[in-house]
Design an enzyme around this catalytic site. Structure first.
Site, PDB file in Angstrom:
ATOM      1  CB  THR B 154      -1.153   0.057   1.026  1.00 32.80           C
ATOM      2  OG1 THR B 154      -2.179  -0.775   1.065  1.00 32.80           O
ATOM      3  CG2 THR B 154      -2.104   1.079   1.214  1.00 32.80           C
ATOM      4  N   GLY B 193       2.489  -2.901   8.457  1.00 32.05           N
ATOM      5  CA  GLY B 193       2.810  -3.730   9.994  1.00 32.05           C
ATOM      6  C   GLY B 193       4.278  -3.629   9.975  1.00 32.05           C
ATOM      7  CD  GLU B 437      -5.065  -8.681   4.186  1.00 31.25           C
ATOM      8  OE1 GLU B 437      -5.781  -9.373   2.533  1.00 31.25           O
ATOM      9  OE2 GLU B 437      -4.267  -8.542   4.381  1.00 31.25           O
TER      10      GLU B 437
END
Lengths: 675, 675
Positions: B154, B193, B437
């Protein structure tokens, strides 16, 4: 756009210029934005005053909300106290009184991030419930902040049902004192704002006992902390109730009392008094208490509920014309996400609702002010209607705006989930409004009780308050719409809402009656109807809101495109409600399936029409960037630059985490720095 | 219950004993709780294994979640890293492998509060997309934590639409390296993350350029931090993206690359490769990538979505039999709030949904495992169905459970709003599942595309995947129910759901066709139908869920009351859906208004029936107190005691705020300590 070099110099990001995708949206407004702002403010003069106040507050660094999203609960509390003390000074300097028009704008500009809001409730309750002597003693002390007050009603085990409060106040004739006690853990006062760390005094609601007899709940002024060193008074246990979803800046507190003695004079005694010999005297009407609760409910809707939804719409709509994602048409550049029908369907009904609620709030205030004048003339007739109205609308508006805010947040995808978008804190704050000042389900049931009563009266030909005279007008007809354009006629949709409300109220009244006649006990019959009673109350509130929006639009100036765009929003609000609650309208065939398809078609058409004015419609709310405090929602639309600028300031980027030395370094024991 | 004395000794609070109001609920269960737990676990053997794992994790103080609600973002991150390192050690000690059955229970017991979850995605992407040589090099290093990986897909300005990614990787033949760059601010990697503070390596997705030609998005392994001192590598700018609504323990990060060079061997090249002379070779099917996304979506539904709703139901339902408020019957004591119909109507449908989704999740896993076996045999036929299924269900279940969790939170009133209830953090976490997701609206539109395609094929008599054969079975009939009991017949309600799904899919397909035939461009016609396409996809998923619940109940053991209570829950889930989406069923008269009244009556009756088993039904989920981490939801129901105990530990109660000395003391300048 140039990328900064690796020294993290971000000067080249061009924060000064407006994002061209956003700028282009402002060139094609179908109406005058300043004129609409003036309509919302209640006149151009008000707009000027509001802006002047906002300037004063926002130019003072003490009131800055920069870096707020990075602060701990302790830091937020400290900032809120600092602001509370400073705002008093500022208002004195500016010559603004607490009752003046500037005061409202001051607190709006602070976005509620200030301490001692319960101090104001403490003062209000003394003003309303205290004798002249009590007012003369306590109000000057409170006004001068020589004490800090709180308001201790809710207990750990008791909220809505005030008769159930367990705290006791036993009158001791020998010393002329009340002895206050917290007899069980569930009797502990819990939630009062400003009480956990700040307050020196509080109004405690407790069951009054005189010579073994209970006289019900009464208010008492109790000192809880020393004025010299702020230590807890003997017999007082108090503290902070810990972290919450929001309101980190408020020290919501707990309080236990163990044989705390206060003088007889500390019972607020305008309406009832305990005489030295223990005689209990009640005087005057207690209905005024009722009115105080109503007034709080009416006053919070605008600032705590409607303004947050307006802010969320501003943030989400501006972001949705800057954000581009996927292709609408093959070969073209990626599309603004607001050009997708599904994104319009998420955001534009919320925008329409924000306007609808702004106007119903004006209506509610007029109703309230009229009621207040009547009450001053000792006429309490309008109280039941006002109570039902304020309860139902508080519930409907808070529920609707909370859902709407969640939709705005999610419509911004991952970035909406970052605190820096401003949306999470708006959401977690507005969510509380569904719970405080009366839990919504209970409030709706109070409205329903009023509606059932009025329905029965109206059916029996008796007179009912003006807002519910429609209950007598049940017509068996059907919706007369022939094509989708008919559903842009306010008469058509207003009648549909009216019909649905009457049907739900009358059918629930009938069910209730049937149950009772079949031998079910009255209270049990009521319980068995409550799910439907809640539906009926919502339908009533929805109808009144639509009707009021229609009437407001009719009265608007027909210049500068104002009436035209408001008519579109009104249509959208009404048709969105029919589309989303289709079952209510289809149930008895008032609207047929074919007509519902027309509703859907007109509703979807309206989305495309209002899409064109979406940005001007949120610009008209006239929020400053500082007030929005959102990386996504600023006027210039420089979304990505601002997210990056703000993220870099996060405390997580200011220190090397001890986790590296403690846990990571022993793992990453490579000899090479590079693999 | 005795009140502690003013020394705040709370020993007398009796936390060991079970609250009698809660205890009494467990005496009258209509079914065996342990048997139902075994059904949920997939057998008693599994229950024993799960409990054994939970014991190991919860008895280790390193994994404690006590005081978690008081921690800052920095503290949460440090604890998550500590746990991640410790869990690896623990699993080695216990002889549990990452692929073994214990592993699932380990992560559930940790409630996701652990770092390096993206490290696992890093490893998975290398395993799937890397050559044998790359797997042999990187997987051992990653397994041994000699590096920490992340997954950088992303970008700040790009999420769902992967082709839009802007990061570039230019092949330099002269040095046999790729040169990675972040050309604009919107190209910055954002959200990954473990990247903000921990990761040493990451898989970067970038547009591959060879000799000026773009070959689309490819994955590259890039080192971002030194293995010696953890400093950022040259040309790398990375950090933490700051505070979010939840996931404080995860260092979601940003990443900019400025002429970062990596060797040719670092492009993951199982499916495509750049040869030394710059020749680009593609090999094998890329469909497998598709399958990876599907697998992630399927795997998250249980732990990240359904379990949180089960926890919320447990907390809210236990609290609702301990909490007493107002009187149901005059003269009686205050009633348990779960005895109010409105409270039942809030909570019990969520409970039914939790069971419904547990069973559909089992179904989804079976479908997925079958598909996986086929794919291993090089048969990709089931991929479109699997993709449509996983997309639609991910969207439906996350949306439903998020709403359900909010309802549970609000149903607990003010105490639900305290972080100590555990509900706010469950809510803010599950909310993210609607976005990550695959954003839900986009996923539902992918399901809708599949449904429209299958509908057309089925209408033309072509064969379609098993789950959508029903689309060929459009019957013009009406619902045959004659009284409210008929609506407890699974055939009656399943057919209603089927009818509604077909109607919505076929009518939207017709609208689409009409628009195209009237000359609207295909993509524009699609956009104009998307609001209805989303409705249609939801109706399909809802139908399949009801049908699967019915089939599951039929197959359940008819002993120990299990089938009976599950039948009630299945009926409730189905009728709640009809009651809440009445318009869909009334639209074409398939269900009449009179029949809808029967639905309502049966639905409300079921609330009363399931109310009796509500506590046993949440007990069967078998959560430990430590796992729930809720002051409201513990097995013993000592709600008020625990709220008080926990609140006292809040950091706000551990220090005198500097706000007193700085701001309050100068105000409260009374000579007297008492007024």
């Amino acid at each position: 756009m140039a990328l900064p070099d690796t020294t993290e110099d971000t000067q080249g990001f061009g924060l000064a210029s407006v994002n061209p995708d956003l700028a282009s949206e402002r060139l094609t407004a179908s109406f005058s934005v300043p004129r609409l702002t003036a309509v919302l403010d209640g006149g151009a003069e008000r707009t000027r005053l509001r802006r002047a106040v906002v300037d004063v507050i926002e130019s003072d660094p003490v009131f800055s909300r920069e870096n707020q999203y990075f602060q701990s609960q302790n830091e937020r509390y400290e900032a809120a106290v600092r602001k509370a003390v400073h705002v008093r000074k500022k208002m004195q300097e500016m010559g603004w009184s607490e009752d003046g028009p500037e005061s409202v704008y001051v607190y709006r500009a602070l976005s509620g991030d200030v301490a001692f809001l319960l101090h104001r409730v403490f003062m209000r309750s003394i003003s309303v419930l205290g004798s002249d002597k009590q007012v003369a003693k306590w109000i000057p002390l409170a006004s001068e902040y020589q004490l800090i007050g709180s308001y201790a009603q809710t207990e750990l085990g008791h909220g809505t049902y005030l008769q159930g409060l367990e705290t006791t106040a036993v009158f001791d004739i020998s010393t002329q004192e009340f002895i206050l006690n917290t007899p069980t853990i569930s009797a502990m006062k819990w939630w009062p704002g400003d009480m956990g760390r700040s307050a020196t005094h509080t109004v405690v609601f407790a069951q009054l006992y005189i010579q073994g007899k209970c006289y019900g709940v009464h208010p008492f002024i109790v000192q809880i902390r020393s004025l010299q060193d702020h230590s807890l008074c003997p017999g007082v246990i108090a503290g902070d109730i810990g972290p919450k979803m929001n309101f980190e800046h408020i020290d919501n507190g707990y309080l236990m009392l163990k044989n705390v003695r206060i003088p007889r004079e500390n019972m607020l005694n305008k309406f009832c008094e305990v005489q030295p010999d223990g005689t209990y005297i009640r005087r005057g009407s207690q209905k005024i208490n009722y009115f105080t609760m109503t007034s709080v409910r009416v006053s919070l809707i605008s600032d705590e509920v409607i303004l947050p939804l307006m802010k969320a719409c501003t943030i989400a709509i501006r972001y949705s014309v800057v954000r581009r994602q996927s292709k609408l048409k093959p070969g073209e550049e990626e599309a603004k996400i607001l050009d997708y029908q599904t994104q319009q369907e998420k955001l534009l009904p919320q925008l329409a609702a924000a306007y609808a609620f702004h106007f119903i709030n004006n209506y509610l205030h007029e109703l309230f002010n009229r009621g207040y004048r009547e009450i001053q003339g000792r006429n309490f007739d309008s109280l039941p209607e006002l109570h039902a109205f304020s309860s139902g609308f508080k519930a409907m508006v808070t529920q609707y705006c909370t859902s709407g805010l969640e939709i705005c947040l999610r419509a911004c995808g991952g970035h909406g989930y970052s605190l820096l978008s401003g949306l999470p804190s708006l959401y977690t704050k507005i969510l509380a409004s569904c719970i405080y000042e009366g839990e919504n389900t209970i409030l709706l049931l109070q409205t329903a009780r009023f509606l059932i009563k009025c329905f029965r009266a109206a059916s029996a030909g008796q007179s009912v308050p003006p807002s519910v005279t429609y209950l007598a007008a049940m017509k068996p007809g059907k919706c007369t719409a022939k094509d989708k354009l008919d559903f842009l006629s306010p008469d058509i949709y207003t009648e549909a809402y009216q019909h649905a409300a009457i049907r739900l109220i009358s059918s629930t009244a009938a069910k209730l009656q049937d149950l009772i006649q079949s031998g079910v006990e009255r209270h049990e019959a009521w319980n068995q109807c409550t799910v439907q009673l809640v539906q009926a109350a919502k339908a009533h509130c929805h109808y009144i809101t639509v009707k009021n929006f229609v009437e407001t639009v009719e009265k608007l100036e027909n210049t500068a495109g104002i009436q035209n765009i408001m008519k579109h929003l009104c249509d959208l609000f009404a048709l969105h409600g029919i589309f989303s609650n289709a079952g209510i309208f289809l149930h008895d065939g008032y609207i047929t399936g074919a007509q519902m398809d027309m509703v859907t078609a007109s509703y979807l058409d309206l989305l495309g029409i209002i899409r064109k004015d979406a940005v001007p419609l949120v610009d008209a709310f006239d929020f400053t960037d500082k007030n929005l405090n959102s990386a996504l929602g600023s006027y210039d639309g420089q979304v990505y630059q601002r997210l990056y600028e703000w993220a870099r300031k996060a405390p997580t980027n200011k220190q090397i985490s001890p986790a590296y030395e403690k846990y990571l370094k022993p793992l990453l024991h490579n000899k090479l720095s590079k693999l």
